[in-house]
Design an enzyme around this catalytic site. Structure first.
Site, PDB file in Angstrom:
ATOM      1  N   ARG A 128     -27.457  29.704 -19.224  1.00 22.66           N
ATOM      2  CA  ARG A 128     -28.527  29.820 -20.202  1.00 22.66           C
ATOM      3  C   ARG A 128     -27.972  30.341 -21.512  1.00 22.66           C
ATOM      4  O   ARG A 128     -26.849  30.846 -21.582  1.00 22.66           O
ATOM      5  CB  ARG A 128     -29.642  30.739 -19.692  1.00 22.66           C
TER       6      ARG A 128
ATOM      7  N   ARG B 141     -46.801  26.392 -10.572  1.00 20.69           N
ATOM      8  CA  ARG B 141     -48.153  26.803 -10.976  1.00 20.69           C
ATOM      9  C   ARG B 141     -48.934  25.559 -11.357  1.00 20.69           C
ATOM     10  O   ARG B 141     -48.444  24.737 -12.139  1.00 20.69           O
ATOM     11  CB  ARG B 141     -48.099  27.763 -12.168  1.00 20.69           C
TER      12      ARG B 141
ATOM     13  N   ARG C  44     -21.719  38.902  -8.076  1.00 14.13           N
ATOM     14  CA  ARG C  44     -21.580  37.970  -9.183  1.00 14.13           C
ATOM     15  C   ARG C  44     -21.579  38.774 -10.475  1.00 14.13           C
ATOM     16  O   ARG C  44     -22.265  39.812 -10.579  1.00 14.13           O
ATOM     17  CB  ARG C  44     -22.732  36.963  -9.207  1.00 14.13           C
TER      18      ARG C  44
ATOM     19  N   GLU D  69     -24.338  32.421 -21.330  1.00  7.68           N
ATOM     20  CA  GLU D  69     -24.037  33.162 -20.108  1.00  7.68           C
ATOM     21  C   GLU D  69     -23.336  32.275 -19.092  1.00  7.68           C
ATOM     22  O   GLU D  69     -23.808  31.175 -18.796  1.00  7.68           O
ATOM     23  CB  GLU D  69     -25.314  33.725 -19.477  1.00  7.68           C
TER      24      GLU D  69
ATOM     25  N   TYR E 122     -30.622  43.845  -5.309  1.00 12.73           N
ATOM     26  CA  TYR E 122     -31.095  43.474  -6.633  1.00 12.73           C
ATOM     27  C   TYR E 122     -32.423  44.179  -6.867  1.00 12.73           C
ATOM     28  O   TYR E 122     -33.363  44.026  -6.082  1.00 12.73           O
ATOM     29  CB  TYR E 122     -31.271  41.958  -6.764  1.00 12.73           C
TER      30      TYR E 122
END
Length: 377
Positions: free
Chosen positions: A277, A175, A247, A298, A346
């Site tokens: 993370r 961005r 996963r 995680e 997903y």
């Protein structure tokens, strides 16, 4: 009709509620001891923090109808996901934005200048990106790719980004302004009392019965007029053709006092850091105040049989096996496969709800026979 819904997550709850309101008797079963699937939330007994037990779920959508639907069953409060990442011994803002660019390159660029800089670093010899790595190099160049994408992606997916399709990076990951809101949808928020309370409200209907700790058996299916299956597609067939790849995530939970990291999500982009993370759960409910805090580290890895599947891999080998299971499902009358696991895709929560509503619309049109899938798998 007597309807059996396998799975008490969003798909099963929404389909069950809509069919119950249409006059059908719905039994919903789930092998787990709770409702709401992977968006299950509960209070931590020691700190009082609202925990996202299977990792954070942030509601975001542009679908006015879905937003109105969830607000029927829960009070949503504003929440914007502002992710940070630790990479190369510094902290940056994600998604890559003008602040990230200026921090990373030590510049004070305006949007047009930053756009020119990134284009000068991009690999313009890549005209038709085929892999994740191609896509990243084409749009951001090697420096930003190495810092923010390569190591994180290797940890998340367990393979080289050269093996992943370019479609994973669907949008230009940059961005050229200072907007650090991770999502760009107009409706964003969190249910004040957690997702489990919301799902409980959806399930609160006299024609719905819910049985937890209850695995599916073929006898249950035979006793129903129709089955909606939101469990793993290959699991319905007892994995007879082999297992589809997923996963999964391991969570290393730890608690402390005060504010551990100052944000809800801190990514770790460096490959040598073993986790992807850290999430600090009290920041997902910023309207609450807690002295203690609960965090998750995680770790992503390949899912083994019996473990919670999170992300379908959908690479070449899995797609070939998926086609075989889809053919098997289409030859199985009386069952419709729905949701993230049932369609091996997903799905964000809003898409899950929209597809559940559309599945009911197909059913209510007296589709005969009801198809195995109401979406393209």
């Amino acid at each position: 009709m007597k309807i059996l819904l396998v799975g008490a997550g969003l798909s099963g709850a929404v389909i069950g509620r809509e069919l119950a309101e249409a006059g059908h008797d719905c039994r919903i079963i789930d092998a787990r001891p709770h409702i709401a699937g992977n968006c299950h939330t509960e209070r931590d007994p020691d700190t009082g923090v609202m925990m996202h037990v299977y990792g954070p779920h942030i509601f975001h959508t542009d679908d006015q109808g879905v937003w109105d639907y969830v607000n029927r069953f829960a009070t949503f409060l504003p929440f914007q996901n502002r992710v940070k990442t630790t990479a190369q011994d510094r902290v940056y803002s994600l998604p890559i934005n003008l602040l990230t660019i200026n921090q990373f390159f030590g510049t004070t660029l305006r949007p047009d200048e930053a756009r020119a800089l990134i284009e000068s670093k991009a690999d313009t010899t890549i005209t038709d990106p085929q892999s994740f790595e191609d896509q990243a190099l084409r749009f951001v160049g090697p420096e930003l790719y190495e810092a923010f994408f390569k190591g994180y992606t290797e940890k998340q997916w367990g393979c080289s980004p050269t093996q992943l399709p370019a479609s994973i990076l669907k949008r230009l990951p940059v961005r050229f302004n200072y907007d650090d809101n991770y999502f760009f949808h107009r409706f964003q928020g969190m249910p004040r009392d957690g997702y489990t309370a919301m799902v409980a409200a959806i399930l609160d209907h006299p024609r719905i019965t819910v049985d937890l700790d209850t695995p599916f058996t073929p006898q249950m299916g035979a006793a129903a007029d129709h089955v909606f299956w939101s469990g793993p597609l290959d699991g319905y067939f007892d994995y007879r053709l082999g297992r589809l790849g997923y996963r999964t995530l391991d969570f290393e939970r730890f608690t402390t006092q005060g504010d551990y990291q100052g944000c809800a999500v801190m990514n770790y982009g460096d490959r040598q850091v073993p986790f992807t993370r850290i999430t600090e759960h009290k920041h997902f409910s910023p309207w609450e105040t807690h002295e203690g805090t609960v965090c998750y580290r995680e770790y992503a890895r390949a899912a083994e049989p019996g473990e919670t599947p999170y992300y379908p891999i959908r690479l070449v080998q899995e797609k070939a096996l998926l086609e075989q299971y889809v053919d098997l499902a289409r030859g199985t009358p009386g069952v419709t496969f729905v949701g993230r696991l049932g369609t091996y895709r997903y799905l964000d929560m809003d898409v899950t709800i929209r597809e559940a509503l559309e599945t009911v619309a197909v059913f209510n049109r007296n589709s005969d026979p009801m198809p195995a899938f109401t979406v393209t798998v």
